[in-house]
Design a protein around this motif. Structure first.
Motif, PDB file in Angstrom:
ATOM      1  N   GLN A   1       0.804  -1.227   0.000  1.00  0.00           N
ATOM      2  CA  GLN A   1       0.000   0.000   0.000  1.00  0.00           C
ATOM      3  C   GLN A   1       0.832   1.271   0.000  1.00  0.00           C
ATOM      4  N   PHE A   2       1.989   1.238   0.666  1.00  0.00           N
ATOM      5  CA  PHE A   2       2.780   2.454   0.835  1.00  0.00           C
ATOM      6  C   PHE A   2       4.153   2.312   0.180  1.00  0.00           C
ATOM      7  N   ALA A   3       4.714   3.455  -0.164  1.00  0.00           N
ATOM      8  CA  ALA A   3       6.058   3.469  -0.750  1.00  0.00           C
ATOM      9  C   ALA A   3       7.079   3.445   0.392  1.00  0.00           C
ATOM     10  N   LEU A   4       7.363   2.264   0.888  1.00  0.00           N
ATOM     11  CA  LEU A   4       8.299   2.116   1.990  1.00  0.00           C
ATOM     12  C   LEU A   4       9.735   2.278   1.495  1.00  0.00           C
ATOM     13  N   PRO A   5      10.692   2.469   2.398  1.00  0.00           N
ATOM     14  CA  PRO A   5      12.099   2.548   1.975  1.00  0.00           C
ATOM     15  C   PRO A   5      12.480   1.351   1.099  1.00  0.00           C
ATOM     16  N   GLU A   6      13.417   1.563   0.202  1.00  0.00           N
ATOM     17  CA  GLU A   6      13.709   0.570  -0.832  1.00  0.00           C
ATOM     18  C   GLU A   6      14.490  -0.633  -0.326  1.00  0.00           C
ATOM     19  N   THR A   7      15.201  -0.503   0.777  1.00  0.00           N
ATOM     20  CA  THR A   7      15.998  -1.617   1.282  1.00  0.00           C
ATOM     21  C   THR A   7      15.646  -1.905   2.731  1.00  0.00           C
TER      22      THR A   7
END
Length: 243
Positions: free
Chosen positions: A186-192
């Motif tokens: 649902q959300f754009a969480l941190p990439e790593t």
């Protein structure tokens, strides 16, 4: 039905962890049951282990009302808690050593209590476990102003995750893992994972500070008191005895 959005690669295989205990004090309360499992990208549990411990102290009626386990049951069927603590830590350490993130809802509770139990029984604790995913911290960070409770039952329902046996370690652990995957969709969480872990440290600290201000404002705590926002393991006054 429309296809679900793809998961980030780092959450397609996650460990899950939950404890049921004698109470809510991470320093003095004890483990009664524990669950460590592994979910695949579809939220299916593909490996799991459960533990039932004799905590060595009476289980208060209030705790029994939550998880259903009595002192008599724990004494009759539970294993020595020191053995359970060592095995739970070994299982978690194995997952983390493989780079598998471990999901725990309100992680600072479970990991802090586990660390204090480890010190109590002469087991090397997980003082700085990483990477950890805490759906409670993430949900508060990305949907900060949503009113209402943030219990696992409430948040699981919000993200359409089934939780039929709340306050049972296996059910709670698996539901938390599936909520983590829902949040990642649902959300754009941190990439790593490293970025997510570091972000949660800051989010948890800020959330504790905000809640401290609110509690002072309504008179629930004194103005000089502060809630501990250390995440994922709160410092212990007994840490100097670490082996």
């Amino acid at each position: 039905m429309p296809a679900l959005p793809p998961l980030p690669d780092w959450v397609t295989r996650v460990g899950v962890f939950d404890l049921e205990t004698t109470g809510v004090d991470v320093e003095s309360d004890r483990i009664v049951t524990a669950h460590v499992g592994l979910l695949d990208a579809h939220g299916r549990e593909i490996a799991a282990r459960d533990w039932f411990a004799d905590p060595g102290i009476d289980i208060p009626a209030g705790a029994t009302a939550v998880h259903g386990i009595t002192t008599a049951q724990a004494r009759s069927h539970g294993r020595p808690v020191g053995q359970v603590v060592a095995e739970v830590i070994a299982a978690l350490r194995s997952l983390l050593a493989q780079g598998v993130p471990v999901v725990a809802y309100n992680a600072s509770y479970d990991f802090s209590l586990l660390a204090n139990e480890a010190r109590r029984h002469g087991v090397i604790p997980l003082d700085d476990p990483s990477p950890i995913i805490d759906p409670l911290v993430i949900d508060k960070a990305y949907d900060r102003y949503r009113p209402g409770k943030r219990t696992l039952q409430v948040v699981a329902a919000l993200y359409a995750v089934s939780l039929e046996d709340a306050h049972e370690a296996a059910a709670d652990a698996v539901a938390a893992g599936r909520v983590a995957q829902a949040l990642a969709r649902q959300f754009a969480l941190p990439e790593t994972l490293a970025e997510l872990h570091t972000s949660q440290i800051g989010w948890a600290r800020a959330q504790a500070a905000s809640l401290t201000e609110y509690f002072i404002r309504i008179g629930r705590i004194e103005p000089d008191d502060r809630l501990d926002g250390t995440w994922p393991v709160r410092p212990s006054p007994h840490r100097e005895h670490r082996r």
